[in-house]
Design a protein around this motif. Structure first.
Motif, mmCIF file in Angstrom:
data_model
loop_
_atom_site.group_PDB
_atom_site.id
_atom_site.type_symbol
_atom_site.label_atom_id
_atom_site.label_comp_id
_atom_site.label_asym_id
_atom_site.label_seq_id
_atom_site.Cartn_x
_atom_site.Cartn_y
_atom_site.Cartn_z
ATOM 1 N N ILE A 141 84.535 22.868 29.211
ATOM 2 C CA ILE A 141 83.137 23.269 29.023
ATOM 3 C C ILE A 141 83.056 24.595 28.270
ATOM 4 C CG2 ILE A 141 81.079 24.063 30.272
ATOM 5 C CD1 ILE A 141 81.886 21.939 32.446
ATOM 6 N N THR A 142 83.935 25.516 28.602
ATOM 7 C CA THR A 142 83.913 26.838 27.964
ATOM 8 C C THR A 142 84.220 26.753 26.479
ATOM 9 O OG1 THR A 142 84.571 27.856 30.055
ATOM 10 C CG2 THR A 142 84.837 29.180 28.078
ATOM 11 N N ILE A 143 85.266 26.018 26.093
ATOM 12 C CA ILE A 143 85.573 25.936 24.665
ATOM 13 C C ILE A 143 84.476 25.192 23.924
ATOM 14 C CG2 ILE A 143 87.052 23.875 24.820
ATOM 15 C CD1 ILE A 143 87.330 26.868 22.342
ATOM 16 N N ASN A 144 83.845 24.243 24.561
ATOM 17 C CA ASN A 144 82.728 23.563 23.901
ATOM 18 C C ASN A 144 81.565 24.528 23.655
ATOM 19 O OD1 ASN A 144 82.852 20.497 23.308
ATOM 20 N ND2 ASN A 144 84.057 20.773 25.166
ATOM 21 N N ALA A 145 81.324 25.445 24.580
ATOM 22 C CA ALA A 145 80.291 26.470 24.358
ATOM 23 C C ALA A 145 80.672 27.361 23.175
ATOM 24 C CB ALA A 145 80.089 27.306 25.616
ATOM 25 N N TRP A 146 81.930 27.822 23.155
ATOM 26 C CA TRP A 146 82.386 28.663 22.037
ATOM 27 C C TRP A 146 82.297 27.911 20.713
ATOM 28 C CZ3 TRP A 146 81.996 33.392 23.025
ATOM 29 C CH2 TRP A 146 82.510 33.997 24.178
ATOM 30 N N ASN A 147 82.662 26.627 20.712
ATOM 31 C CA ASN A 147 82.572 25.830 19.482
ATOM 32 C C ASN A 147 81.142 25.778 18.965
ATOM 33 O OD1 ASN A 147 84.959 23.147 20.330
ATOM 34 N ND2 ASN A 147 85.328 25.207 19.565
ATOM 35 N N ARG A 148 80.208 25.619 19.863
ATOM 36 C CA ARG A 148 78.815 25.521 19.444
ATOM 37 C C ARG A 148 78.301 26.845 18.883
ATOM 38 N NH1 ARG A 148 80.424 21.484 21.845
ATOM 39 N NH2 ARG A 148 79.328 19.522 22.061
ATOM 40 N N ILE A 149 78.780 27.942 19.441
ATOM 41 C CA ILE A 149 78.435 29.248 18.875
ATOM 42 C C ILE A 149 79.066 29.391 17.494
ATOM 43 C CG2 ILE A 149 78.830 31.744 19.078
ATOM 44 C CD1 ILE A 149 78.472 31.378 22.150
ATOM 45 N N GLY A 150 80.348 29.073 17.382
ATOM 46 C CA GLY A 150 81.046 29.207 16.104
ATOM 47 C C GLY A 150 80.435 28.367 15.002
ATOM 48 N N ILE A 151 80.096 27.136 15.321
ATOM 49 C CA ILE A 151 79.524 26.228 14.322
ATOM 50 C C ILE A 151 78.102 26.648 13.955
ATOM 51 C CG2 ILE A 151 78.735 23.852 13.939
ATOM 52 C CD1 ILE A 151 81.214 23.017 15.697
ATOM 53 N N THR A 152 77.285 26.934 14.956
ATOM 54 C CA THR A 152 75.883 27.273 14.700
ATOM 55 C C THR A 152 75.740 28.560 13.897
ATOM 56 O OG1 THR A 152 75.260 26.169 16.749
ATOM 57 C CG2 THR A 152 73.642 27.675 15.804
ATOM 58 N N THR A 153 76.583 29.542 14.206
ATOM 59 C CA THR A 153 76.485 30.832 13.511
ATOM 60 C C THR A 153 77.443 30.921 12.313
ATOM 61 O OG1 THR A 153 78.101 31.910 14.983
ATOM 62 C CG2 THR A 153 75.764 32.013 15.628
ATOM 63 N N GLN A 154 78.109 29.838 11.998
ATOM 64 C CA GLN A 154 79.028 29.725 10.863
ATOM 65 C C GLN A 154 80.082 30.825 10.849
ATOM 66 O OE1 GLN A 154 76.537 29.391 7.329
ATOM 67 N NE2 GLN A 154 76.252 27.199 7.685
ATOM 68 N N LEU A 155 80.793 30.962 11.972
ATOM 69 C CA LEU A 155 81.902 31.913 12.009
ATOM 70 C C LEU A 155 82.969 31.463 11.027
ATOM 71 C CD1 LEU A 155 82.263 32.617 15.845
ATOM 72 C CD2 LEU A 155 81.219 34.074 14.100
ATOM 73 N N ILE A 156 83.514 32.386 10.308
ATOM 74 C CA ILE A 156 84.484 32.079 9.262
ATOM 75 C C ILE A 156 85.901 32.261 9.804
ATOM 76 C CG2 ILE A 156 85.324 32.755 6.977
ATOM 77 C CD1 ILE A 156 82.408 33.684 6.423
#
Length: 144
Positions: A127-142
């Protein structure tokens, strides 16, 4: 890519809450290998380039083999993963793709492989990595 917000700057309390869950996961008996497999596989499924880059580097640094990292997206077709790892990877995929629900067979195999307490920690890690993934994708972390 256009610049997007930095969650940690715009909403630091919310970011710290997710970071708190990450810190909890780090304090559990989950093995480094299991944490790395969960993080990499969920990030592959979600397509989070930032997290894939970060977690594969961390896994290599912790001693994970290139062979296993490269084969992770096709883990079912390789002999490289243990019974416990296979149960955790299957659960990671089904929790990440939650619209399809978690099958009883997958859940029961995971309980049998790792026990209830460890399974609870695995679920929280997924669940935690899925939350981080959604932040990374939504905010377009490079990726770096």
């Amino acid at each position: 890519m256009e610049k997007r917000i930095k969650i940690d700057e715009v909403e630091p309390a919310g970011y710290q809450a997710i970071l708190g869950l990450e810190k909890f996961i780090e304090s559990t008996p989950l093995t480094r290998i299991h944490k790395d497999l969960i993080k990499i596989r969920a990030s592959q499924i979600n397509g989070c380039a930032f997290c894939i880059a970060m977690h594969t580097k961390e896994a290599r640094k912790a001693g994970e083999s290139e062979n296993r990292i490269y084969a992770l997206s096709a883990w079912r077709d390789t002999p490289f993963f243990t019974k416990d790892e296979r149960a955790i990877l299957a659960l990671t995929e089904e929790v990440t793709l939650i619209a399809n629900h978690v099958k009883d067979e997958t859940y029961n195999e995971a309980v049998e492989a790792v026990g209830e307490t460890y399974l609870a920690q695995v679920i929280l890690a997924i669940i935690t990595i899925n939350a981080w993934n959604r932040i990374g994708i939504t905010t377009q972390l490079i990726p770096q």
